[in-house]
Design an enzyme around this catalytic site. Structure first.
Site, short mmCIF file in Angstrom:
data_model
loop_
_atom_site.label_atom_id
_atom_site.label_comp_id
_atom_site.label_asym_id
_atom_site.label_seq_id
_atom_site.Cartn_x
_atom_site.Cartn_y
_atom_site.Cartn_z
N THR A 165 -8.50 6.73 -1.69
CA THR A 165 -9.86 6.19 -1.79
C THR A 165 -10.89 7.30 -1.55
OG1 THR A 165 -9.50 5.44 0.49
CG2 THR A 165 -9.44 3.76 -1.24
N LYS A 189 -7.99 13.95 4.84
CA LYS A 189 -7.12 12.76 4.84
C LYS A 189 -6.06 12.96 5.93
CE LYS A 189 -6.45 13.77 0.51
NZ LYS A 189 -6.47 12.57 -0.35
N ARG A 190 -5.28 11.92 6.23
CA ARG A 190 -4.21 12.07 7.22
C ARG A 190 -3.29 13.18 6.74
NH1 ARG A 190 -3.49 8.12 11.36
NH2 ARG A 190 -1.80 9.52 11.97
N HIS A 231 0.81 -1.23 0.00
CA HIS A 231 0.00 0.00 0.00
C HIS A 231 0.84 1.27 0.00
CE1 HIS A 231 -3.93 -1.97 1.01
NE2 HIS A 231 -3.12 -2.87 1.54
N LYS A 287 1.11 14.40 0.94
CA LYS A 287 -0.28 14.71 0.53
C LYS A 287 -0.43 16.23 0.31
CE LYS A 287 -2.04 10.66 3.10
NZ LYS A 287 -2.92 9.86 2.23
N LYS A 297 -14.68 8.42 -3.30
CA LYS A 297 -15.90 8.76 -2.54
C LYS A 297 -16.46 10.10 -3.01
CE LYS A 297 -13.97 6.10 1.26
NZ LYS A 297 -12.97 6.12 2.37
C1 26W Z 1 4.55 1.04 9.86
C2 26W Z 1 3.72 2.26 9.81
C3 26W Z 1 2.72 2.22 8.70
C4 26W Z 1 1.36 2.08 8.99
C5 26W Z 1 0.43 2.08 7.95
C6 26W Z 1 3.14 2.33 7.40
C7 26W Z 1 2.20 2.30 6.35
C8 26W Z 1 0.87 2.18 6.65
C9 26W Z 1 -0.17 2.13 5.57
C10 26W Z 1 0.26 1.29 4.47
C11 26W Z 1 -0.42 3.47 5.06
C12 26W Z 1 -1.72 3.54 4.27
O1 26W Z 1 -2.76 3.63 4.84
N1 26W Z 1 -1.56 3.55 2.95
C13 26W Z 1 -2.68 3.95 2.14
O2 26W Z 1 -3.40 2.78 1.75
C14 26W Z 1 -4.56 3.13 1.01
C15 26W Z 1 -5.33 1.84 0.72
O3 26W Z 1 -4.69 1.09 -0.24
C16 26W Z 1 -4.21 3.87 -0.28
O4 26W Z 1 -5.38 4.25 -0.95
C17 26W Z 1 -3.36 5.10 0.04
O5 26W Z 1 -2.91 5.69 -1.16
C18 26W Z 1 -2.17 4.70 0.90
O6 26W Z 1 -1.44 5.85 1.34
#
Ligand code: 26W
Length: 804
Positions: free
Chosen positions: A656, A548-549, A363, A554, A660
């Protein structure tokens, strides 16, 4: 035939009322008319659970022996469940009529419903949309995650700054929608491994002096839409083992301090969700959480299939385990451990089964997000697992060297354990899983060409793309009923289960009557949003929304600089036509992410200035919505006119919220990144506002440019210079961001800024001058949002990965 089986959708209000009355006394020893909104919610949830229990039990036994999909994710962003479960079970009228009879108020009950925010953002919400679609497609598809006692922190803005407060969502361990199961497993930490020969002379590893922890499963029902499928999301909670288990492990539990310390360490495991969604921290507690989930989940699956008399050598015919990013990667060595150490399979057979059972989704390409655990941490916390990872690595490297003939630098990049002893989880996933997918076409190309290129060249057949989607039942049917009614009037109602039919809305793009109605629906949603959130903004202004975060890739800071440039422009040119525009931002910053927190501070300080500057005559208003979560998104998105999707090209894997907004008739102002590329392909370049560097140019600059500073842009664009000087005045927050951008504009924020401002004026002008053209483009976006439902995404996962 117990009374419940009789009680189903067809049940009458009378019968349902009886069930509620019984549950009211059972749960609160109170007559039904003495309950407060939270108690009414608890009673309702429990009664609806009873309504589903027959189907739930039947699905649990999986009578038709469907292959089971278990989606492991360290996060699930469920949001509130009541309305979604009422919709999927088609009991909206039964519940609404009964509530009316009882004089209850559904909105108050929904307000009182706790919101499980046990996730950070995109990854977690996608997982929640996925399990909804798996049940709707009648897969035997389940979620596996951790039952965190605290969700993602609650965000309060105090003096323009983010303050984090604990989210105690689990009201003393109770959540009405979940059910404690009888499933309990021992997860073993620490200890050491010694080998002994068993009866047929085989060397078997024995883990001794380990710390036992009990894993208990709480299941949340996941009903499909308008069918009798009821799957579950399993949430695992850690607990202290009973004395006899401690005894068995030779642990002296009489030592009170030890027991206190043991209880504390065990309770810590599920206490908090790690509030970081982009930077890997490498904390041992996080690794404990990851192994706890993987071991509990895999043990429960092996147990289930053994009880069904399944030959574990054939497990891949009955089970698919999906690894949602690297966080649950330890399912791989855990499955190997159980198949070999407990079920007596040899290495090769265990590996064959594990590779066929497991699949992985990436992701993010952000280096700082990729998990790389120190070997010594795994060795001390989960020694047997570490051993198995070493052996997986040794055998794969051997294969690469002798079969693939890869050179040592390539092998060095590919091996799991790097030359410093760190364990690269993504490499293990790529070695083991039979499928590796990205979450949007552009993202998957970048994985193949850049991030995971070595593995792509080694096993290209494993790589595939699965563009994300959204659960349109929640994000359209539930959150925008007015728009759905308009669509029903034009297309009938079949589109609700066959979203492809939305495309027919293109037949009405020149029908002014329809466009007027669409404009009315959006206006109504905007008024509703302003009222619900009690905001001091004009519902007739353009709602420009970035939710978004908060993350520098971003580029919320570019949004801020754009606002400053427009503000300066309108101050210097008060005659300039500018249709009133409200800039709405929302999002949480990871607690330790200083730049992100600075952005929130600067946005709010800018809001104070602009919102109170009479010279602007209300042409611009800024609003930061506190504590962004699923419920807030459901309110904001139907009211949006402009969807801000402005990441540095190549950085946002998919996004995503972009889908929406599109599905709710907002126009996208964005860069060609992630799923914005596919959205553009479907709506056409005329129906989206694009700007900025594209992926190839960004990657070229990273590869060739030595100076990424912002000096050149600032010195050659006086308007940007002026805005940056303005930014500098916002205390330390603004000053730090100013220097960060100037010294290293790594995300090309200053590079894309002027084009972004120009596009914004184009957007403003079209909205002001061409209401019907604007509405036409909105309708074309809604019509072409059909591919972005997770029903399509999950169908593809089924065909290409899980049922292949
Ligand atoms: C280890 C810390 C950590 C925690 C969560 C690293 C990375 C993440 C996630 C992968 C971050 C995340 O939420 N990525 C998002 O995933 C969405 C679903 O596929 C995508 O639509 C977003 O573009 C992506 O940033």
């Amino acid at each position: 035939m117990n009374r419940l089986v009789m009680l189903n959708q067809k049940s009458s209000v009378e019968e349902f009322k009886k069930v509620l009355e019984v549950d009211s006394v059972k749960l609160f020893q109170k007559p039904i008319n003495k309950l407060n909104a939270l108690e009414q919610f608890d009673v309702l949830a429990n009664s609806i659970k009873e309504l589903m229990s027959h189907d739930w039990e039947r699905c649990n036994t999986n009578p038709s022996n469907k292959k089971e999909i278990h989606y492991f994710s360290i996060e699930f962003l469920l949001g509130k469940q009541l309305k979604s479960i009422m919709l999927n079970r088609q009991i909206e009228s039964l519940v609404k009529d009964t509530i009316e009879e009882l004089g209850w108020n559904l909105d108050d009950i929904v307000k009182a419903e706790p919101e499980p925010a046990i996730a950070n953002g995109g990854l977690g919400r996608l997982a929640a949309c996925f399990i909804d679609s798996m049940a709707t497609l009648q897969y035997a598809g389940y979620g596996q995650t951790i039952r965190y006692r605290h969700g993602l922190f609650k965000q309060h803005i105090v003096n323009n700054e983010q303050v984090e407060l604990p989210d105690r969502w689990l009201d003393n361990g109770y959540y009405a929608w979940d059910t404690k199961t009888k499933e309990e497993y021992i997860v073993k930490f620490r200890g050491s491994v010694r080998f002994e020969t068993d009866s047929n002379g085989e060397l078997v590893p024995i883990l001794e002096n380990y710390e036992p922890i009990i894993a208990k499963a709480y299941d949340i029902p996941v009903p499909g839409y308008n069918n009798s499928t009821v799957n579950y999301l399993r949430t695992w909670e850690a607990d202290v083992p009973s004395y006899d288990i401690l005894e068995e492990c030779g642990i002296n539990y009489c030592h009170e301090d030890n027991m206190k310390r043991r209880r504390f360490l065990i309770n810590q495991i599920c206490e908090y969700l790690y509030p970081d969604d982009s930077t890997y921290e490498g904390k041992e507690l996080r690794l404990k959480q990851e192994y706890f989930l993987c071991s509990a989940g895999v043990q429960s699956l092996i147990n289930k299939f053994k009880n069904r008399g399944i030959d574990l050598k054939e497990l891949d015919k009955y089970l698919a385990i999906h690894i949602n990013d690297t966080h649950p990667s330890l399912v791989i060595p855990e499955l190997m451990r159980i198949l070999m150490d407990e079920e007596g399979l040899g290495w090769n057979k265990a590996w064959e089964v594990t590779t066929k059972v497991c699949s992985y989704t990436n992701h993010t390409i952000m280096q700082e997000a990729l998990e790389v655990w120190p070997g010594h941490m795994l060795q001390s916390l989960i020694p047997r697992i570490y051993m198995i990872i070493q052996e997986i690595d040794r055998r794969y490297v051997d294969h690469l060297r002798h079969v693939k003939g890869f050179n040592s630098s390539k092998i060095d990049r590919m091996k799991i354990i790097d030359n410093y002893g760190n364990v690269r989880m993504a490499n293990m996933d790529c070695m083991c899983c039979h499928s590796i997918n990205g979450v949007a076409a552009l993202h998957t190309e970048i994985l193949k060409d850049e991030t995971l290129n070595d593995f792509y060249t080694a096993e290209p057949e494993k790589f595939n793309n699965k563009t994300n989607g959204i659960a349109h039942r929640r994000w359209l049917l539930l959150s925008n009923p007015e728009l759905c009614e308009l669509i029903d009037n034009l297309l009938g109602t079949e589109w609700r289960t066959d979203l492809k039919q939305l495309k027919q809305l293109e037949n009405f793009v020149n029908d002014e009557k329809v466009l007027e109605q669409l404009i009315k629906v959006k206006a109504e949603n905007k008024r509703n949003f302003v009222k619900e959130m009690n905001l001091d903004i004009s519902p007739d202004s353009i709602f420009d929304v970035q939710i978004k975060r908060i993350h520098m890739y971003k580029r919320q800071i570019m949004n801020v600089l754009r606002i400053i440039m427009i503000y300066n422009d309108l101050i210097e040119n008060p005659q300039k036509p500018f249709y009133p525009m409200t800039f709405i931002m929302a999002g949480k910053a990871a607690a330790g992410y200083r730049s992100a927190k600075n952005v929130i501070k600067v946005f709010n300080m800018l809001a104070d200035i602009i919102n109170n500057d009479s010279r602007i005559e209300g042409k611009m208003k800024l609003v930061f919505i506190e504590d962004y979560n699923v419920s807030k998104a459901e309110l904001i998105i139907p009211a949006a006119d402009v969807s801000e999707q402005i990441p540095t090209a190549s950085k946002e894997a998919s996004g995503t919220s972009n889908m929406k907004f599109m599905m709710n008739g907002a126009l996208t102002l964005g860069t060609l990144d992630g799923a914005n590329v596919e959205i553009t392909e479907y709506v056409g370049e005329d129906n989206i506002f694009l700007f900025g560097l594209q992926k190839d140019e960004v990657l070229k600059r990273y590869a060739t440019w030595t100076d990424l500073s912002g000096h050149y842009i600032v010195n050659n664009n006086p308007k940007i210079k002026q805005a940056m000087e303005h930014l500098k005045t916002f205390n330390s927050a603004g000053n730090e961001l100013y220097h960060e951008l100037l010294s290293n504009d790594y995300f090309f924020t200053l590079t894309d800024l002027q084009e972004y401002v120009d596009k914004t004026y184009e957007v403003n002008n079209m909205y002001a001058q061409e209401a019907f053209l604007w509405a036409k483009k909105c309708l074309i976006n809604i019509a072409n949002s059909f591919p972005f439902t997770t029903d399509r995404t999950i169908e593809q996962y089924g065909q290409d990965i899980w049922f292949k």
